[in-house]
Design an enzyme around this catalytic site. Structure first.
Site, PDB file in Angstrom:
ATOM      1  N   CYS A 130      -9.569   7.436  -6.565  1.00 18.24           N
ATOM      2  CA  CYS A 130     -10.277   6.826  -5.999  1.00 18.24           C
ATOM      3  C   CYS A 130     -10.055   7.061  -4.649  1.00 18.24           C
ATOM      4  O   CYS A 130     -10.760   6.244  -4.073  1.00 18.24           O
ATOM      5  CB  CYS A 130      -9.384   5.302  -6.188  1.00 18.24           C
ATOM      6  SG  CYS A 130      -9.335   5.375  -8.284  1.00 18.24           S
TER       7      CYS A 130
ATOM      8  N   HIS B  96      -7.293  -1.382  -0.850  1.00 18.05           N
ATOM      9  CA  HIS B  96      -7.925  -0.706  -2.491  1.00 18.05           C
ATOM     10  C   HIS B  96      -7.751  -1.793  -3.068  1.00 18.05           C
ATOM     11  O   HIS B  96      -8.857  -2.253  -3.543  1.00 18.05           O
ATOM     12  CB  HIS B  96      -6.821   0.057  -2.298  1.00 18.05           C
ATOM     13  CG  HIS B  96      -7.058   0.605  -3.290  1.00 18.05           C
ATOM     14  ND1 HIS B  96      -8.140   1.888  -3.565  1.00 18.05           N
ATOM     15  CD2 HIS B  96      -6.490   1.304  -4.857  1.00 18.05           C
ATOM     16  CE1 HIS B  96      -8.619   2.401  -4.743  1.00 18.05           C
ATOM     17  NE2 HIS B  96      -7.619   1.800  -5.286  1.00 18.05           N
TER      18      HIS B  96
ATOM     19  N   GLU C 125       1.093  -1.635  -2.583  1.00 19.42           N
ATOM     20  CA  GLU C 125      -0.181  -1.705  -1.597  1.00 19.42           C
ATOM     21  C   GLU C 125       0.160  -2.731  -0.485  1.00 19.42           C
ATOM     22  O   GLU C 125       0.324  -2.204   0.625  1.00 19.42           O
ATOM     23  CB  GLU C 125      -1.968  -1.336  -1.864  1.00 19.42           C
ATOM     24  CG  GLU C 125      -2.792  -2.171  -0.398  1.00 19.42           C
ATOM     25  CD  GLU C 125      -4.102  -1.838  -1.055  1.00 19.42           C
ATOM     26  OE1 GLU C 125      -4.505  -1.500   0.161  1.00 19.42           O
ATOM     27  OE2 GLU C 125      -4.368  -2.389  -1.444  1.00 19.42           O
TER      28      GLU C 125
ATOM     29  N   LYS D 153     -13.423  -5.248  -4.229  1.00 18.51           N
ATOM     30  CA  LYS D 153     -13.136  -5.111  -5.321  1.00 18.51           C
ATOM     31  C   LYS D 153     -13.285  -6.705  -5.778  1.00 18.51           C
ATOM     32  O   LYS D 153     -13.935  -6.639  -6.831  1.00 18.51           O
ATOM     33  CB  LYS D 153     -12.421  -4.064  -5.793  1.00 18.51           C
ATOM     34  CG  LYS D 153     -12.360  -2.974  -5.184  1.00 18.51           C
ATOM     35  CD  LYS D 153     -11.293  -1.450  -6.093  1.00 18.51           C
ATOM     36  CE  LYS D 153     -11.077  -0.527  -5.619  1.00 18.51           C
ATOM     37  NZ  LYS D 153     -10.772  -0.727  -4.123  1.00 18.51           N
TER      38      LYS D 153
ATOM     39  N   HIS E 219     -14.785  -2.168  -9.533  1.00 16.89           N
ATOM     40  CA  HIS E 219     -13.902  -0.353  -9.147  1.00 16.89           C
ATOM     41  C   HIS E 219     -14.765   0.143  -9.568  1.00 16.89           C
ATOM     42  O   HIS E 219     -14.907   0.883 -10.204  1.00 16.89           O
ATOM     43  CB  HIS E 219     -12.930  -0.075  -9.377  1.00 16.89           C
ATOM     44  CG  HIS E 219     -11.830   0.204  -9.640  1.00 16.89           C
ATOM     45  ND1 HIS E 219     -12.599   1.322  -8.144  1.00 16.89           N
ATOM     46  CD2 HIS E 219     -10.419   0.838  -9.171  1.00 16.89           C
ATOM     47  CE1 HIS E 219     -11.141   2.343  -7.567  1.00 16.89           C
ATOM     48  NE2 HIS E 219     -10.673   1.808  -8.281  1.00 16.89           N
TER      49      HIS E 219
ATOM     50  N   PHE F 110      -5.103   7.734  -8.501  1.00 13.16           N
ATOM     51  CA  PHE F 110      -4.491   7.934  -9.697  1.00 13.16           C
ATOM     52  C   PHE F 110      -4.021   9.674  -9.623  1.00 13.16           C
ATOM     53  O   PHE F 110      -4.750  10.343  -8.641  1.00 13.16           O
ATOM     54  CB  PHE F 110      -5.088   8.570 -10.989  1.00 13.16           C
ATOM     55  CG  PHE F 110      -6.009   7.910 -11.630  1.00 13.16           C
ATOM     56  CD1 PHE F 110      -4.951   6.587 -11.612  1.00 13.16           C
ATOM     57  CD2 PHE F 110      -6.362   7.878 -12.798  1.00 13.16           C
ATOM     58  CE1 PHE F 110      -5.293   5.293 -12.772  1.00 13.16           C
ATOM     59  CE2 PHE F 110      -7.348   6.771 -13.290  1.00 13.16           C
ATOM     60  CZ  PHE F 110      -6.307   5.366 -13.612  1.00 13.16           C
TER      61      PHE F 110
END
Length: 419
Positions: free
Chosen positions: A166, A307, A318, A340, A345, A406
Site C-alpha cells: 500500500c 491512510h 494510525e 478511502k 482502498h 503489509f
C-alpha cells in the site's frame, strides 16, 4: 543547495470521478464512488461492493485486438498519465530526444497485472488454451507496467515500478524525488495505478477477513474509517499520475506548479507480514523523517491526508502514530481526512490518490471530508479531527500524506503549497 521537486501535471481516473476536474468536485463534495460490483457477478461471495471506476472506455486507450494481452490497469494508468502530461503542458509527440532521455517513468502498483494473471490461469485450468495471451508472461511481470507507459508515451529515462504494498506509490514519489534531486532525471511521470477487482483477488481478501461484509445493501456506507462499527476496508481501483520536475526546470519552461514535494520518510517495523504493532512508533517515525526532510516541525503541519483504511487495527494505530509524530496536543489541532471513505482502498495506488486529494485541498482552500463518521459513531480510540461528513475551509501550506502497508512498511510525504 538541495534541488526542489515540484508537481506540474496531474491526471486522475477514480471511482468517484474520471479526470481531475470531476475528481476534485467529488472529493470536495464528499461523493462516494463505492457501488455494487459490476465487473463480474459477485452473488457467490459475501462481499459484493467495491470502488470501481465507472463510465471508463478501455478501448479508447488500448486497441480492441490487444486488449486480451494487457491488464485493465494499463488503460487506467495510460488515461491518467495522458491527462498529467496535458496539464503539465507537455506535447510528447514533439519532445526532443535528449529531453525524452531525461524523462523517466517511476510509478507504484501493489498488484500490477494480477487480475490479468488470474484470468490466464482460469483459461489454462479450463483448457481454453486458444484464448490464452501470447504475452501472458511479460504482461504478468510487475515491471512491464512502466515499460508500457514508456513505450506508448516515448519517454526514454529510467522506467521502474515500485511495489511495496500500500505504500507503493508513496515510495515511487520518494524515489522520483531523489532521482531529480541527484540530477539523474529532469522530469518523472510518477504516481500509482491498481486494478485488483476480480473474483479471485476478492476471495483472497475475504479469506483474510479484512474486507467489510456488512454493507452490500448500502455500498456507499461500506468504507467508514475511524467509526466504531467499521469492520474492514472496501477494495478499490484507479490511477492517479503526475509529472514531477525540478523547480528551475519547471520555471524555465513556464509550467504551472501544483505543489512541491519537499519531504519523504520510510520505515519498517520488521514485525509481521500483515499486522501492525500497537505502539505506532514506526509509522510515527516515517512521518517524522518526512517532516525532517522537509525542514518543518509539527507546528507547520496544516493538514494530514490519512491512510484510513477502515480496519479496526489500522485506524486505531494510525491515530496513535499521529499523536506520537506531532505530539498529542498538536495532533488534536490539525484537521485530517481519509479519501478511502469516498473511493475504497486502491491498494498500491492509494498514496497517489491521497496526493491528489491533498493538492485539491491546497488549491481550493477546502479539506475533503471523511464520510460515514456520523455524530455519535466515533471509535473512542480514534479521537482526532477527521473532518467528518462535510468539508471544511482551511488554508494549507504544508500537508502530510501518510501510508501504511503489509509487511510492516510505513511511508509518508510532505507537500508544500507553491506561493
Amino acid at each position: 543547495m538541495k534541488k526542489r521537486v515540484v508537481i506540474t501535471g496531474m491526471g486522475v481516473v477514480s471511482p468517484n470521478g474520471n479526470g481531475t476536474a470531476a475528481f476534485s468536485d467529488a472529493a470536495l463534495a464528499g461523493k462516494s464512488g463505492v457501488r455494487r460490483i459490476s465487473r463480474f457477478d459477485p452473488s457467490e461471495i459475501q462481499v459484493q461492493i467495491a470502488g470501481e471506476v465507472r463510465d471508463f472506455d478501455e478501448l479508447a486507450w488500448v486497441e480492441k485486438k490487444e486488449r486480451k494481452h494487457v491488464s485493465r490497469v494499463l488503460p487506467l494508468a495510460l488515461a491518467a498519465a495522458t491527462e498529467a502530461l496535458q496539464t503539465a503542458g507537455i506535447d510528447r509527440a514533439s519532445l526532443p530526444l535528449e529531453t525524452s532521455r531525461r524523462f523517466g517513468v517511476i510509478m507504484g502498483s501493489g498488484g500490477g497485472a494480477q487480475e490479468f494473471t488470474e484470468e490466464q490461469y482460469r483459461l489454462f485450468f479450463h483448457q481454453q488454451y486458444s484464448k490464452l495471451s501470447l504475452f501472458c508472461i511479460p504482461t504478468g511481470v510487475m515491471g512491464t507496467l512502466s515499460s508500457e507507459l514508456s513505450v506508448r508515451l516515448g519517454l526514454r529515462g529510467s522506467s521502474h515500478v515500485i511495489t511495496t504494498g500500500c505504500t507503493s506509490s508513496t515510495d515511487a514519489f520518494g524515489y522520483s524525488m531523489r532521482q531529480i534531486q541527484s540530477g539523474r532525471l529532469d522530469m518523472v511521470l510518477s504516481g500509482g495505478a491498481d486494478a485488483p477487482i476480480s473474483l479471485g483477488i476478492m476471495k483472497g481478501f475475504i479469506l483474510m477477513k479484512i474486507l467489510t461484509g456488512g454493507w452490500n445493501e448500502s455500498p456507499e456506507k461500506g468504507s467508514r474509517p475511524f467509526s466504531a462499527d467499521r469492520d474492514g476496508f472496501v477494495l478499490g481501483e484507479g490511477a492517479w499520475m503526475y509529472v514531477l520536475e525540478e523547480y528551475e526546470h519547471a520555471r524555465a519552461r513556464g509550467a504551472k506548479m501544483l505543489a512541491e514535494i519537499c519531504g519523504y520518510g520510510s520505515t519498517c517495523e520488521a514485525f509481521h507480514r500483515v499486522r501492525l504493532q500497537e505502539c505506532g512508533e514506526e509509522p510515527a517515525r516515517a512521518i517524522g523523517l518526512a517532516m525532517k526532510n522537509a525542514g518543518i516541525g509539527p507546528g507547520d503541519v496544516d493538514y494530514v491526508n490519512l491512510h484510513g483504511t477502515s480496519t479496526q487495527l489500522n485506524d486505531r494505530i494510525e491515530t496513535r502514530a499521529l499523536k506520537l509524530a506531532l505530539g498529542e496536543e498538536r495532533a488534536r489541532e490539525v484537521p485530517m481526512s481519509a479519501l478511502k471513505s469516498q473511493i475504497g482502498h486502491p491498494q498500491g495506488a492509494c498514496g497517489a490518490a491521497g496526493v491528489a486529494a491533498t493538492i485539491v485541498a491546497m488549491q481550493s482552500g477546502q479539506i475533503p471530508p471523511t464520510l460515514n463518521l456520523e455524530g455519535g459513531n466515533r471509535d473512542p480510540d480514534c479521537d482526532l479531527d477527521y473532518v467528518p461528513e462535510v468539508g471544511r475551509k482551511k488554508e494549507i501550506e504544508h500537508a502530510v500524506c501518510n501510508c501504511i502497508a503489509f509487511g510492516s512498511k510505513n511511508s509518508a510525504l510532505v507537500l508544500r503549497k507553491i506561493a
